[in-house]
Design an enzyme around this catalytic site. Structure first.
Site, PDB file in Angstrom:
ATOM      1  NE  ARG A  91     -10.873 -46.795   9.995  1.00 55.83           N
ATOM      2  CZ  ARG A  91     -11.558 -47.764   9.404  1.00 55.83           C
ATOM      3  NH1 ARG A  91     -11.920 -47.669   8.153  1.00 55.83           N
ATOM      4  NH2 ARG A  91     -11.883 -48.839  10.072  1.00 55.83           N
ATOM      5  CG  HIS A 109       5.959 -45.957   7.649  1.00 51.55           C
ATOM      6  ND1 HIS A 109       4.789 -46.652   7.431  1.00 51.55           N
ATOM      7  CD2 HIS A 109       6.908 -46.564   6.905  1.00 51.55           C
ATOM      8  CE1 HIS A 109       5.037 -47.648   6.589  1.00 51.55           C
ATOM      9  NE2 HIS A 109       6.310 -47.612   6.248  1.00 51.55           N
TER      10      HIS A 109
HETATM   11  C1  GAR Z   1       3.803 -48.748  15.295  1.00 50.11           C
HETATM   12  O1  GAR Z   1       4.879 -49.602  15.000  1.00 50.11           O
HETATM   13  C2  GAR Z   1       3.606 -47.737  14.188  1.00 50.11           C
HETATM   14  O2  GAR Z   1       4.809 -47.300  13.614  1.00 50.11           O
HETATM   15  C3  GAR Z   1       2.798 -48.537  13.201  1.00 50.11           C
HETATM   16  O3  GAR Z   1       1.903 -49.281  13.973  1.00 50.11           O
HETATM   17  C4  GAR Z   1       2.481 -49.529  15.253  1.00 50.11           C
HETATM   18  C5  GAR Z   1       1.525 -49.041  16.301  1.00 50.11           C
HETATM   19  O4  GAR Z   1       1.959 -49.436  17.576  1.00 50.11           O
HETATM   20  N1  GAR Z   1       2.115 -47.687  12.281  1.00 50.11           N
HETATM   21  C6  GAR Z   1       1.833 -48.029  11.035  1.00 50.11           C
HETATM   22  O5  GAR Z   1       2.120 -49.110  10.554  1.00 50.11           O
HETATM   23  C7  GAR Z   1       1.116 -46.963  10.234  1.00 50.11           C
HETATM   24  N2  GAR Z   1       0.810 -47.436   8.946  1.00 50.11           N
HETATM   25  P1  GAR Z   1       1.450 -48.676  18.863  1.00 50.11           P
HETATM   26  O6  GAR Z   1      -0.080 -48.680  18.793  1.00 50.11           O
HETATM   27  O7  GAR Z   1       1.930 -49.508  20.015  1.00 50.11           O
HETATM   28  O8  GAR Z   1       2.011 -47.300  18.871  1.00 50.11           O
END
Ligand code: GAR
Length: 209
Positions: A91, A109
């Site tokens: 968010r 990211h």
């Molecule tokens: C991760 O790959 C993170 O880099 C990405 O969501 C995933 C969360 O995984 N974040 C984004 O895309 C931010 N815009 P996790 O909950 O297992 O850490």
């Protein structure tokens, strides 16, 4: 040790990597709580099972984005957080909130910024045909996926990669660099100054994993 609160929306694998790193008493930060905007986030259960304070703050419980971020801020203050770590928090935060935590909030990211800001980074990397992909830890600014870079890791894109195999390879790199980047910030060895990350001498190479 710096007091760190983690914001999540889902699985929490990066959060888990940070909890593991912080279990070492020599790590310069301790995780003091985990906040999710999704009550059913898998990561909340993991955090609770590891003895951490958890809080679920769904957007729908608040009349505005400002009120929601205000509640998150109040929870962070109650936890006496020094630093805020976004770990799959899906968010956008309001400018006011970002300003309040300026220089004290970091995000991961799943791409080599400034390439592939936003969502679906792995699918777009495959479509673009890049041969190198990766992940980035950066300070959070009001602009999405745009703050000063703290650490990056590169992974190869293989000719038989699918979105799933590439996602898994990048995620492994995420779990490696997020603790490293948090360490640099918690020790004050990487700081946001004048819209740039400034490293104290000798520590810049630690930010290339
Ligand atoms: C991760 O790959 C993170 O880099 C990405 O969501 C995933 C969360 O995984 N974040 C984004 O895309 C931010 N815009 P996790 O909950 O297992 O850490």
């Amino acid at each position: 040790r710096k007091r760190v609160a983690v914001l999540i929306s889902g699985r929490g694998s990066n959060m888990s990597a940070l909890i593991d790193a912080a279990a070492d008493p020599d790590f310069p930060a301790e995780i003091v709580g985990v906040i999710s905007d999704k009550p059913d986030a898998l990561g909340l259960g993991i955090a609770a099972s590891r003895g951490l304070a958890t809080k679920s703050l769904p957007r729908k419980d608040y009349s505005s984005k400002e009120a929601h971020d205000g509640a998150i801020d109040a929870a962070l203050v109650a936890m006496k957080a020094d630093l805020v770590v976004l770990a799959g928090y899906m968010r956008l935060l309001t400018a006011h909130f970002v300003e309040k935590w300026h220089g004290r909030m970091i995000n991961i990211h799943p791409a080599l910024l400034p390439s592939f800001k936003g969502l679906d980074t792995h699918r777009r990397a495959l479509e673009a045909g890049v041969r190198i992909h990766g992940c980035t830890v950066h300070f959070v600014t009001a602009e999405m996926d745009d703050g000063p870079i703290i650490a990056q890791a590169a992974v190869p894109v293989l000719s038989d990669d699918t979105e799933a195999t590439l996602t898994a390879r990048v995620l492994k790199a995420e779990h490696r660099i997020y603790p490293l980047a948090l360490r640099l910030v918690a020790e004050g060895k990487a700081k946001m100054e004048g819209g740039r990350t400034v490293y104290s001498a000798f520590h810049e190479n630690e930010a290339k994993a």
